[in-house]
Design an enzyme around this catalytic site. Structure first.
Site, short mmCIF file in Angstrom:
data_model
loop_
_atom_site.label_atom_id
_atom_site.label_comp_id
_atom_site.label_asym_id
_atom_site.label_seq_id
_atom_site.Cartn_x
_atom_site.Cartn_y
_atom_site.Cartn_z
N ASP A 196 51.28 -15.59 13.21
CA ASP A 196 52.34 -16.34 12.54
C ASP A 196 51.73 -17.03 11.31
OD1 ASP A 196 54.40 -18.07 11.82
OD2 ASP A 196 54.87 -18.69 13.85
N GLU A 222 46.07 -9.78 19.76
CA GLU A 222 47.06 -10.86 19.66
C GLU A 222 48.48 -10.33 19.86
OE1 GLU A 222 47.85 -13.75 19.87
OE2 GLU A 222 46.88 -15.14 18.50
N ASP A 223 49.35 -11.18 20.35
CA ASP A 223 50.76 -10.80 20.44
C ASP A 223 51.41 -10.92 19.06
OD1 ASP A 223 50.42 -13.56 20.41
OD2 ASP A 223 51.84 -13.98 22.02
N ARG A 242 58.70 -14.63 29.07
CA ARG A 242 57.59 -13.69 28.80
C ARG A 242 57.82 -12.35 29.48
NH1 ARG A 242 53.30 -16.63 26.54
NH2 ARG A 242 53.04 -18.77 27.28
N LYS A 257 53.92 -11.78 11.27
CA LYS A 257 54.89 -12.46 10.39
C LYS A 257 54.19 -12.66 9.05
CE LYS A 257 56.91 -15.06 14.22
NZ LYS A 257 57.27 -16.41 14.72
N GLY A 263 50.04 -15.28 25.46
CA GLY A 263 51.01 -14.36 24.86
C GLY A 263 50.66 -12.89 24.87
N ASP A 290 56.68 -16.31 24.65
CA ASP A 290 57.48 -17.28 25.40
C ASP A 290 58.32 -18.19 24.52
OD1 ASP A 290 55.13 -18.70 24.39
OD2 ASP A 290 55.89 -20.39 25.58
N PHE A 329 61.71 -16.73 15.05
CA PHE A 329 61.08 -17.02 16.34
C PHE A 329 61.46 -15.91 17.30
CE2 PHE A 329 60.85 -19.02 20.54
CZ PHE A 329 59.53 -19.44 20.49
P1 IMP Z 1 49.68 -18.99 14.45
O1 IMP Z 1 48.42 -19.77 14.71
O2 IMP Z 1 50.71 -19.81 13.73
O3 IMP Z 1 49.40 -17.66 13.77
O4 IMP Z 1 50.36 -18.72 15.84
C1 IMP Z 1 49.85 -17.85 16.72
C2 IMP Z 1 50.30 -18.07 18.15
O5 IMP Z 1 51.51 -18.82 18.27
C3 IMP Z 1 50.58 -16.74 18.75
O6 IMP Z 1 49.44 -16.25 19.38
C4 IMP Z 1 51.71 -17.00 19.71
O7 IMP Z 1 51.20 -17.26 20.98
C5 IMP Z 1 52.41 -18.21 19.17
N1 IMP Z 1 53.63 -17.79 18.43
C6 IMP Z 1 53.77 -17.58 17.11
N2 IMP Z 1 55.00 -17.20 16.78
C7 IMP Z 1 55.69 -17.12 17.94
C8 IMP Z 1 57.04 -16.73 18.27
O8 IMP Z 1 57.87 -16.37 17.42
N3 IMP Z 1 57.36 -16.78 19.59
C9 IMP Z 1 56.49 -17.16 20.56
N4 IMP Z 1 55.22 -17.52 20.30
C10 IMP Z 1 54.81 -17.50 19.01
MG MG Z 2 49.18 -15.83 21.27
#
Ligand code: IMP
Ligand code: MG
Length: 180
Positions: free
Chosen positions: A108, A104-105, A170, A136, A49, A164, A157
């Site tokens: 979440d 990081e992108d 992407r 987020k 990402g 993606d 989302f």
């Molecule tokens: P986390 O572990 O829940 O914080 O998720 C982190 C990873 O999930 C990020 O590095 C993204 O690659 C992916 N991700 C989280 N939210 C989104 C979204 O809204 N769209 C696409 N990818 C996401």
């Molecule tokens: Mg990511």
């Protein structure tokens, strides 16, 4: 700005324009360049990402730096985090004694970041900071200190600019959110 996008029957609407992303990245890069003046940090991009954000960010950074990548997977093709983080590509750089900046992108649930922090901290970096384009904040499970945040966004989302939906979209230049 471009209109509504249809992906797999879902509708996505524009959220952050290419221009706002560019401006924000310049701002973040300036802060980082100032904070790390006289140092040579290692930027570690979290694949896949962050690849576009990463490339744009380090080209705005004005100090010397090194790069490396970590690849994790947790989402599969779903729109909701599985909470199950797997390592798909390890680091090649030496972390010990280095100033590490994770790129990081989006943060979440924060579970990926917790996992990454654990891996990095075990290797005794001189310092550790996080830069994320999107945050987020309401979705984070346990409190997380993020030094450089591009945009705080709702729990929607989002796709585009590296992010993606089932591996696609992407390559969009702007960021779109799922219309609920
Ligand atoms: P986390 O572990 O829940 O914080 O998720 C982190 C990873 O999930 C990020 O590095 C993204 O690659 C992916 N991700 C989280 N939210 C989104 C979204 O809204 N769209 C696409 N990818 C996401
Ligand atoms: Mg990511």
């Amino acid at each position: 700005m471009a209109k509504t996008l249809r992906v797999n029957g879902d509708r996505f609407v524009p959220m952050i324009t290419e221009r706002r992303i560019k401006t924000k990245i310049k701002e973040l890069a300036q802060r980082i360049s100032k904070d790390y003046k006289g140092k040579v940090p290692v930027f570690i991009g979290i694949l896949n990402g962050s690849f576009i954000f990463f490339a744009d960010l380090i080209r705005e950074v004005t100090i010397e730096c090194e790069i490396d990548f970590l690849k994790l997977s947790s989402y599969g093709d779903a729109k909701i985090s599985s909470g199950n983080v797997k390592m798909l590509k390890e680091l090649n750089c030496q972390v010990e004694g280095r100033d590490i900046i994770i790129v990081e992108d989006v943060v979440d649930s924060g579970l990926s970041m917790e996992y990454i922090m654990e891996i990095i901290m075990k290797q005794n970096p001189a310092s550790f900071r996080i830069v994320t384009l999107l945050y987020k904040k309401e979705a984070v499970k346990s409190p997380l200190h993020i030094d450089y945040v591009g945009f705080i966004i709702p729990r929607d989302f989002v796709i585009g600019y590296g992010l993606d939906y089932a591996q696609r979209m992407r390559n969009l230049k702007a960021i779109y959110r799922l219309k609920t």
